[in-house]
Write a protein that holds these residues in place. Structure first.
Motif, PDB file in Angstrom:
ATOM      1  N   PHE A  87      22.840  40.162  64.373  1.00 31.48           N
ATOM      2  CA  PHE A  87      23.678  40.608  65.456  1.00 31.48           C
ATOM      3  C   PHE A  87      24.315  42.509  64.582  1.00 31.48           C
ATOM      4  CE2 PHE A  87      24.678  36.252  65.988  1.00 31.48           C
ATOM      5  CZ  PHE A  87      25.848  36.374  67.195  1.00 31.48           C
ATOM      6  N   PHE A  88      23.896  43.017  64.128  1.00 29.58           N
ATOM      7  CA  PHE A  88      23.735  44.251  63.074  1.00 29.58           C
ATOM      8  C   PHE A  88      23.349  44.790  63.688  1.00 29.58           C
ATOM      9  CE2 PHE A  88      22.872  48.035  60.308  1.00 29.58           C
ATOM     10  CZ  PHE A  88      23.456  48.334  60.278  1.00 29.58           C
ATOM     11  N   TYR A  89      22.028  44.602  64.444  1.00 23.24           N
ATOM     12  CA  TYR A  89      21.161  45.020  64.922  1.00 23.24           C
ATOM     13  C   TYR A  89      21.964  45.546  66.657  1.00 23.24           C
ATOM     14  CZ  TYR A  89      17.521  46.841  67.283  1.00 23.24           C
ATOM     15  OH  TYR A  89      15.859  47.337  68.300  1.00 23.24           O
ATOM     16  N   VAL A 141      30.873  27.125  58.738  1.00 18.94           N
ATOM     17  CA  VAL A 141      30.272  25.871  58.491  1.00 18.94           C
ATOM     18  C   VAL A 141      29.150  26.211  57.781  1.00 18.94           C
ATOM     19  CG1 VAL A 141      28.369  25.589  59.776  1.00 18.94           C
ATOM     20  CG2 VAL A 141      30.043  27.147  61.223  1.00 18.94           C
ATOM     21  N   TRP A 142      28.829  27.008  56.602  1.00 19.55           N
ATOM     22  CA  TRP A 142      28.007  26.266  55.330  1.00 19.55           C
ATOM     23  C   TRP A 142      29.281  25.284  54.515  1.00 19.55           C
ATOM     24  CZ3 TRP A 142      22.974  25.833  54.714  1.00 19.55           C
ATOM     25  CH2 TRP A 142      21.730  27.038  55.674  1.00 19.55           C
ATOM     26  N   PRO A 158      30.209  36.508  63.386  1.00 16.86           N
ATOM     27  CA  PRO A 158      29.455  35.964  62.314  1.00 16.86           C
ATOM     28  C   PRO A 158      28.976  35.252  60.730  1.00 16.86           C
ATOM     29  CG  PRO A 158      28.899  37.532  63.513  1.00 16.86           C
ATOM     30  CD  PRO A 158      30.045  38.357  63.770  1.00 16.86           C
ATOM     31  N   PHE A 159      29.303  36.163  60.209  1.00 15.57           N
ATOM     32  CA  PHE A 159      29.736  36.498  58.952  1.00 15.57           C
ATOM     33  C   PHE A 159      30.469  35.220  57.966  1.00 15.57           C
ATOM     34  CE2 PHE A 159      31.269  36.770  54.375  1.00 15.57           C
ATOM     35  CZ  PHE A 159      29.968  36.728  53.733  1.00 15.57           C
ATOM     36  N   GLY A 189      18.237  38.784  56.969  1.00 11.90           N
ATOM     37  CA  GLY A 189      18.788  38.617  56.971  1.00 11.90           C
ATOM     38  C   GLY A 189      19.289  37.321  57.690  1.00 11.90           C
ATOM     39  N   GLY A 190      18.877  36.865  58.353  1.00 15.34           N
ATOM     40  CA  GLY A 190      19.641  36.220  59.284  1.00 15.34           C
ATOM     41  C   GLY A 190      20.536  36.407  60.471  1.00 15.34           C
ATOM     42  N   PRO A 191      21.146  35.601  61.326  1.00 19.84           N
ATOM     43  CA  PRO A 191      21.603  36.050  62.326  1.00 19.84           C
ATOM     44  C   PRO A 191      22.685  36.736  61.805  1.00 19.84           C
ATOM     45  CG  PRO A 191      21.965  33.757  62.277  1.00 19.84           C
ATOM     46  CD  PRO A 191      21.253  34.094  61.319  1.00 19.84           C
ATOM     47  N   VAL A 192      23.456  37.794  60.898  1.00 15.02           N
ATOM     48  CA  VAL A 192      24.652  38.173  60.640  1.00 15.02           C
ATOM     49  C   VAL A 192      23.223  39.732  60.696  1.00 15.02           C
ATOM     50  CG1 VAL A 192      25.859  39.040  58.401  1.00 15.02           C
ATOM     51  CG2 VAL A 192      25.827  36.576  59.017  1.00 15.02           C
TER      52      VAL A 192
END
Length: 327
Positions: free
Chosen positions: A175-177, A79-80, A72-73, A169-172
Protein backbone atom coordinates in the motif's frame (compact mmCIF):
# COMPACT_ATOMS: atom_id res chain seq x y z
CA UNK A 1 8.79 -13.26 5.23
CA UNK A 2 7.62 -16.77 4.34
CA UNK A 3 4.00 -15.76 4.99
CA UNK A 4 4.48 -12.72 2.76
CA UNK A 5 5.69 -14.97 -0.06
CA UNK A 6 2.85 -17.45 0.40
CA UNK A 7 0.30 -14.61 0.38
CA UNK A 8 1.98 -13.06 -2.66
CA UNK A 9 1.89 -16.35 -4.56
CA UNK A 10 -1.78 -16.90 -3.78
CA UNK A 11 -2.63 -13.29 -4.61
CA UNK A 12 -0.69 -13.50 -7.87
CA UNK A 13 -2.62 -16.63 -8.85
CA UNK A 14 -5.95 -14.95 -8.06
CA UNK A 15 -4.99 -11.94 -10.17
CA UNK A 16 -4.08 -14.17 -13.13
CA UNK A 17 -7.39 -16.02 -12.85
CA UNK A 18 -9.87 -13.28 -12.00
CA UNK A 19 -8.27 -9.87 -12.53
CA UNK A 20 -10.04 -6.87 -10.97
CA UNK A 21 -13.85 -7.23 -11.05
CA UNK A 22 -15.31 -3.81 -11.84
CA UNK A 23 -18.03 -4.22 -9.19
CA UNK A 24 -15.55 -4.91 -6.38
CA UNK A 25 -14.16 -2.16 -4.15
CA UNK A 26 -10.55 -1.40 -5.07
CA UNK A 27 -8.12 0.25 -2.63
CA UNK A 28 -6.43 2.29 -5.37
CA UNK A 29 -9.74 4.09 -5.94
CA UNK A 30 -9.77 4.98 -2.25
CA UNK A 31 -6.21 6.30 -2.55
CA UNK A 32 -7.22 8.29 -5.62
CA UNK A 33 -10.20 9.74 -3.74
CA UNK A 34 -7.88 10.70 -0.87
CA UNK A 35 -5.50 12.42 -3.28
CA UNK A 36 -8.30 14.39 -4.97
CA UNK A 37 -9.76 15.61 -1.69
CA UNK A 38 -6.32 16.27 -0.22
CA UNK A 39 -5.27 18.30 -3.26
CA UNK A 40 -8.24 20.61 -2.90
CA UNK A 41 -7.67 21.04 0.82
CA UNK A 42 -3.92 21.70 0.68
CA UNK A 43 -4.24 24.06 -2.28
CA UNK A 44 -6.66 26.17 -0.24
CA UNK A 45 -4.36 26.26 2.79
CA UNK A 46 -1.09 27.19 1.06
CA UNK A 47 -0.45 30.34 -1.02
CA UNK A 48 -0.58 30.09 -4.80
CA UNK A 49 3.13 30.74 -5.25
CA UNK A 50 5.91 28.40 -6.38
CA UNK A 51 7.07 27.75 -2.81
CA UNK A 52 3.49 27.50 -1.60
CA UNK A 53 2.61 24.88 -4.20
CA UNK A 54 5.80 22.94 -3.49
CA UNK A 55 4.95 22.88 0.22
CA UNK A 56 1.36 21.89 -0.47
CA UNK A 57 2.56 19.01 -2.67
CA UNK A 58 4.91 17.75 0.06
CA UNK A 59 2.17 17.81 2.68
CA UNK A 60 -0.24 16.04 0.31
CA UNK A 61 2.26 13.26 -0.40
CA UNK A 62 3.14 12.73 3.26
CA UNK A 63 -0.54 12.74 4.25
CA UNK A 64 -1.64 10.28 1.55
CA UNK A 65 1.27 7.87 2.07
CA UNK A 66 0.82 7.95 5.86
CA UNK A 67 -2.93 7.28 5.77
CA UNK A 68 -2.63 4.64 3.02
CA UNK A 69 -0.01 2.72 5.01
CA UNK A 70 -1.21 3.14 8.60
CA UNK A 71 -4.81 2.07 8.01
CA UNK A 72 -3.87 -1.34 6.48
CA UNK A 73 -1.27 -1.80 9.24
CA UNK A 74 -3.83 -1.19 11.99
CA UNK A 75 -6.44 -3.42 10.35
CA UNK A 76 -3.93 -6.26 9.92
CA UNK A 77 -2.62 -5.82 13.46
CA UNK A 78 -6.12 -6.16 14.89
CA UNK A 79 -7.07 -9.09 12.67
CA UNK A 80 -3.83 -10.96 13.52
CA UNK A 81 -4.76 -10.66 17.21
CA UNK A 82 -8.20 -12.13 16.53
CA UNK A 83 -7.37 -14.93 14.07
CA UNK A 84 -4.11 -15.60 12.19
CA UNK A 85 -5.84 -17.57 9.43
CA UNK A 86 -8.23 -14.70 8.78
CA UNK A 87 -5.30 -12.27 8.72
CA UNK A 88 -3.53 -14.44 6.13
CA UNK A 89 -6.67 -14.52 3.98
CA UNK A 90 -6.83 -10.72 4.20
CA UNK A 91 -3.16 -10.50 3.12
CA UNK A 92 -3.90 -12.72 0.13
CA UNK A 93 -6.91 -10.61 -0.82
CA UNK A 94 -5.00 -7.35 -0.60
CA UNK A 95 -2.03 -8.77 -2.53
CA UNK A 96 -4.49 -9.86 -5.21
CA UNK A 97 -5.93 -6.36 -5.42
CA UNK A 98 -2.54 -4.62 -5.49
CA UNK A 99 -1.31 -6.60 -8.52
CA UNK A 100 -2.46 -5.51 -11.97
CA UNK A 101 -1.26 -8.08 -14.51
CA UNK A 102 -4.70 -9.33 -15.56
CA UNK A 103 -6.29 -5.87 -15.64
CA UNK A 104 -3.35 -4.50 -17.63
CA UNK A 105 -3.86 -7.24 -20.18
CA UNK A 106 -7.64 -6.76 -20.24
CA UNK A 107 -7.43 -3.00 -20.85
CA UNK A 108 -4.79 -3.32 -23.57
CA UNK A 109 -6.68 -6.15 -25.27
CA UNK A 110 -9.67 -3.84 -25.68
CA UNK A 111 -7.39 -1.77 -27.88
CA UNK A 112 -6.30 -4.92 -29.71
CA UNK A 113 -9.89 -6.01 -30.39
CA UNK A 114 -10.84 -2.56 -31.71
CA UNK A 115 -7.82 -2.51 -34.04
CA UNK A 116 -8.59 -6.04 -35.17
CA UNK A 117 -12.11 -4.85 -36.08
CA UNK A 118 -10.50 -1.90 -37.97
CA UNK A 119 -12.48 0.48 -35.77
CA UNK A 120 -9.96 3.29 -35.28
CA UNK A 121 -12.23 5.68 -33.29
CA UNK A 122 -13.06 2.85 -30.88
CA UNK A 123 -9.37 1.95 -30.61
CA UNK A 124 -8.48 5.57 -29.84
CA UNK A 125 -11.10 5.67 -27.09
CA UNK A 126 -9.84 2.41 -25.64
CA UNK A 127 -6.20 3.46 -25.61
CA UNK A 128 -7.10 6.85 -24.11
CA UNK A 129 -8.18 4.96 -20.98
CA UNK A 130 -4.66 3.65 -20.35
CA UNK A 131 -2.33 6.39 -21.60
CA UNK A 132 -1.80 10.02 -20.64
CA UNK A 133 -1.12 11.35 -24.14
CA UNK A 134 -3.58 12.84 -26.61
CA UNK A 135 -5.01 10.08 -28.80
CA UNK A 136 -7.39 11.90 -31.16
CA UNK A 137 -4.90 12.08 -34.04
CA UNK A 138 -3.20 8.69 -33.68
CA UNK A 139 -3.30 6.33 -36.66
CA UNK A 140 -3.56 2.55 -36.25
CA UNK A 141 0.19 2.12 -35.75
CA UNK A 142 0.25 4.99 -33.26
CA UNK A 143 -2.58 3.46 -31.24
CA UNK A 144 -0.90 0.04 -31.23
CA UNK A 145 2.42 1.58 -30.22
CA UNK A 146 0.81 3.51 -27.37
CA UNK A 147 -0.78 0.33 -26.02
CA UNK A 148 2.48 -1.63 -26.30
CA UNK A 149 4.40 1.12 -24.51
CA UNK A 150 1.83 1.22 -21.71
CA UNK A 151 1.99 -2.53 -21.10
CA UNK A 152 5.80 -2.46 -21.21
CA UNK A 153 6.12 0.46 -18.80
CA UNK A 154 3.41 -0.76 -16.41
CA UNK A 155 4.94 -4.21 -16.26
CA UNK A 156 7.29 -2.56 -13.79
CA UNK A 157 4.92 -0.10 -12.07
CA UNK A 158 1.86 -2.35 -11.95
CA UNK A 159 3.29 -5.84 -11.56
CA UNK A 160 6.98 -6.32 -10.79
CA UNK A 161 7.52 -3.42 -8.37
CA UNK A 162 4.39 -4.28 -6.31
CA UNK A 163 5.52 -7.92 -6.19
CA UNK A 164 8.91 -6.88 -4.79
CA UNK A 165 7.38 -4.60 -2.15
CA UNK A 166 4.76 -7.20 -1.19
CA UNK A 167 7.46 -9.83 -0.82
CA UNK A 168 9.51 -7.56 1.45
CA UNK A 169 6.78 -6.09 3.62
CA UNK A 170 3.42 -7.62 2.80
CA UNK A 171 0.33 -5.52 2.08
CA UNK A 172 1.46 -2.61 4.28
CA UNK A 173 4.56 -1.99 2.14
CA UNK A 174 2.45 -2.75 -0.92
CA UNK A 175 0.00 0.00 0.00
CA UNK A 176 2.92 2.33 0.69
CA UNK A 177 4.18 1.74 -2.85
CA UNK A 178 0.73 2.07 -4.42
CA UNK A 179 0.12 5.37 -2.64
CA UNK A 180 3.34 6.84 -4.04
CA UNK A 181 2.69 5.44 -7.51
CA UNK A 182 -0.89 6.75 -7.57
CA UNK A 183 0.28 10.18 -6.43
CA UNK A 184 2.71 10.30 -9.33
CA UNK A 185 0.06 9.20 -11.83
CA UNK A 186 -2.40 11.86 -10.62
CA UNK A 187 -0.26 14.90 -9.78
CA UNK A 188 3.23 14.12 -11.07
CA UNK A 189 2.87 16.00 -14.35
CA UNK A 190 5.19 18.70 -15.65
CA UNK A 191 2.42 20.96 -16.85
CA UNK A 192 1.35 24.38 -15.56
CA UNK A 193 -1.03 22.95 -12.96
CA UNK A 194 1.31 20.40 -11.38
CA UNK A 195 4.85 21.59 -12.17
CA UNK A 196 5.45 22.61 -8.55
CA UNK A 197 2.56 20.97 -6.71
CA UNK A 198 3.38 17.48 -8.04
CA UNK A 199 7.17 17.72 -8.04
CA UNK A 200 7.73 15.99 -4.69
CA UNK A 201 5.37 13.14 -5.60
CA UNK A 202 7.13 12.64 -8.94
CA UNK A 203 10.59 12.61 -7.32
CA UNK A 204 9.43 10.24 -4.57
CA UNK A 205 8.10 7.85 -7.20
CA UNK A 206 11.42 8.06 -9.08
CA UNK A 207 13.33 7.11 -5.93
CA UNK A 208 10.98 4.28 -5.02
CA UNK A 209 11.06 2.79 -8.53
CA UNK A 210 14.80 3.18 -9.15
CA UNK A 211 15.70 -0.40 -8.24
CA UNK A 212 12.43 -2.10 -9.37
CA UNK A 213 12.65 -0.51 -12.84
CA UNK A 214 16.16 -1.85 -13.41
CA UNK A 215 15.32 -5.27 -12.00
CA UNK A 216 12.21 -5.38 -14.20
CA UNK A 217 14.18 -4.47 -17.32
CA UNK A 218 16.79 -7.18 -16.71
CA UNK A 219 14.14 -9.78 -15.89
CA UNK A 220 12.23 -8.85 -19.05
CA UNK A 221 15.39 -9.53 -21.05
CA UNK A 222 15.77 -12.92 -19.35
CA UNK A 223 12.08 -13.73 -19.84
CA UNK A 224 11.97 -12.87 -23.57
CA UNK A 225 12.89 -16.39 -24.81
CA UNK A 226 10.01 -17.87 -22.76
CA UNK A 227 7.68 -15.53 -24.68
CA UNK A 228 9.16 -16.64 -28.03
CA UNK A 229 11.30 -13.54 -28.52
CA UNK A 230 14.97 -12.70 -28.92
CA UNK A 231 16.91 -12.31 -25.68
CA UNK A 232 20.00 -11.07 -27.54
CA UNK A 233 18.07 -8.30 -29.26
CA UNK A 234 16.26 -7.43 -26.03
CA UNK A 235 19.57 -7.16 -24.16
CA UNK A 236 21.18 -5.05 -26.88
CA UNK A 237 18.37 -2.48 -26.97
CA UNK A 238 18.02 -2.53 -23.18
CA UNK A 239 21.68 -1.64 -22.71
CA UNK A 240 21.57 1.00 -25.45
CA UNK A 241 18.22 2.74 -24.92
CA UNK A 242 17.25 2.21 -21.27
CA UNK A 243 18.02 5.88 -20.50
CA UNK A 244 16.12 7.34 -23.48
CA UNK A 245 13.40 8.92 -21.38
CA UNK A 246 12.90 12.05 -19.28
CA UNK A 247 12.06 9.76 -16.36
CA UNK A 248 15.04 7.85 -14.92
CA UNK A 249 12.96 4.67 -14.73
CA UNK A 250 10.38 4.49 -17.51
CA UNK A 251 12.59 3.40 -20.41
CA UNK A 252 14.07 0.24 -18.87
CA UNK A 253 11.17 -2.11 -19.56
CA UNK A 254 10.22 -0.21 -22.73
CA UNK A 255 13.73 -0.75 -24.09
CA UNK A 256 13.70 -4.46 -23.24
CA UNK A 257 10.25 -4.87 -24.82
CA UNK A 258 11.19 -2.90 -27.94
CA UNK A 259 14.25 -5.07 -28.44
CA UNK A 260 12.36 -8.31 -27.80
CA UNK A 261 9.63 -7.31 -30.28
CA UNK A 262 12.01 -5.84 -32.85
CA UNK A 263 10.15 -2.52 -33.10
CA UNK A 264 10.73 1.16 -32.34
CA UNK A 265 8.77 2.68 -29.45
CA UNK A 266 8.49 6.12 -27.80
CA UNK A 267 9.37 9.20 -29.88
CA UNK A 268 7.43 12.48 -30.08
CA UNK A 269 3.96 12.60 -28.54
CA UNK A 270 1.17 15.09 -27.82
CA UNK A 271 0.15 15.82 -24.24
CA UNK A 272 -2.61 18.30 -23.33
CA UNK A 273 -2.47 19.79 -26.83
CA UNK A 274 1.31 20.33 -26.78
CA UNK A 275 3.89 18.36 -28.76
CA UNK A 276 6.73 16.94 -26.66
CA UNK A 277 9.88 15.82 -28.43
CA UNK A 278 11.08 12.53 -26.98
CA UNK A 279 13.87 10.17 -28.05
CA UNK A 280 12.93 6.88 -29.65
CA UNK A 281 13.56 3.45 -28.16
CA UNK A 282 14.48 0.42 -30.26
CA UNK A 283 15.16 -0.18 -33.94
CA UNK A 284 12.40 -0.09 -36.59
CA UNK A 285 13.01 -3.60 -37.92
CA UNK A 286 9.31 -3.58 -38.79
CA UNK A 287 6.23 -1.46 -38.15
CA UNK A 288 4.33 -1.81 -34.89
CA UNK A 289 1.12 -3.80 -35.48
CA UNK A 290 -1.89 -4.71 -33.36
CA UNK A 291 -0.55 -8.25 -32.80
CA UNK A 292 2.29 -6.69 -30.83
CA UNK A 293 -0.22 -5.94 -28.07
CA UNK A 294 -0.76 -9.67 -27.63
CA UNK A 295 2.96 -10.31 -27.82
CA UNK A 296 3.89 -7.73 -25.18
CA UNK A 297 1.22 -9.14 -22.86
CA UNK A 298 2.75 -12.58 -23.29
CA UNK A 299 6.10 -11.04 -22.38
CA UNK A 300 4.54 -9.34 -19.35
CA UNK A 301 3.21 -12.67 -18.06
CA UNK A 302 6.54 -14.37 -18.67
CA UNK A 303 8.49 -11.78 -16.69
CA UNK A 304 5.88 -11.85 -13.91
CA UNK A 305 6.23 -15.60 -13.47
CA UNK A 306 10.01 -15.34 -13.65
CA UNK A 307 9.92 -12.67 -10.94
CA UNK A 308 7.84 -14.85 -8.64
CA UNK A 309 10.21 -17.78 -9.16
CA UNK A 310 13.18 -15.49 -8.56
CA UNK A 311 11.71 -14.16 -5.31
CA UNK A 312 11.25 -17.70 -3.98
CA UNK A 313 14.74 -18.66 -5.14
CA UNK A 314 16.28 -15.72 -3.28
CA UNK A 315 14.35 -16.65 -0.13
CA UNK A 316 15.50 -20.28 -0.26
CA UNK A 317 19.06 -19.10 -0.90
CA UNK A 318 18.91 -16.83 2.15
CA UNK A 319 17.58 -19.71 4.28
CA UNK A 320 20.34 -21.97 3.01
CA UNK A 321 23.06 -19.42 3.73
CA UNK A 322 21.65 -18.78 7.21
CA UNK A 323 21.57 -22.51 8.02
CA UNK A 324 25.14 -22.93 6.73
CA UNK A 325 26.43 -19.98 8.80
CA UNK A 326 24.86 -21.18 12.04
CA UNK A 327 25.28 -24.94 11.72
Amino acid sequence: MRWNLLALTAGFALDLIFGDPRWLYHPVRAIGFLISRGERAFRRVFPKTEKGELAAGVFLAVFVVFVSSVIPFLILFLVWRVNTCLAFVLCVFWDYQLLAARSLKAESMRVYEALKERDLPKARRAVSMIVGRDTEKLDEEGVAKAAVETVAENTSDGVIAPMLFLALGGPVLGFFYKAVNTLDSMVGYKNEKYLYFGRFSAKLDDVLNWIPARVSGLLMVLASPFAGMSMGQALRIFLRDRKNHASPNSAHTEAAAAGALGVRLAGNAWYFGKLYEKPSIGDPLRAVEHEDIRRVNRLMYAVSLLTLIGIWAVWFLCIGVTVWLYR
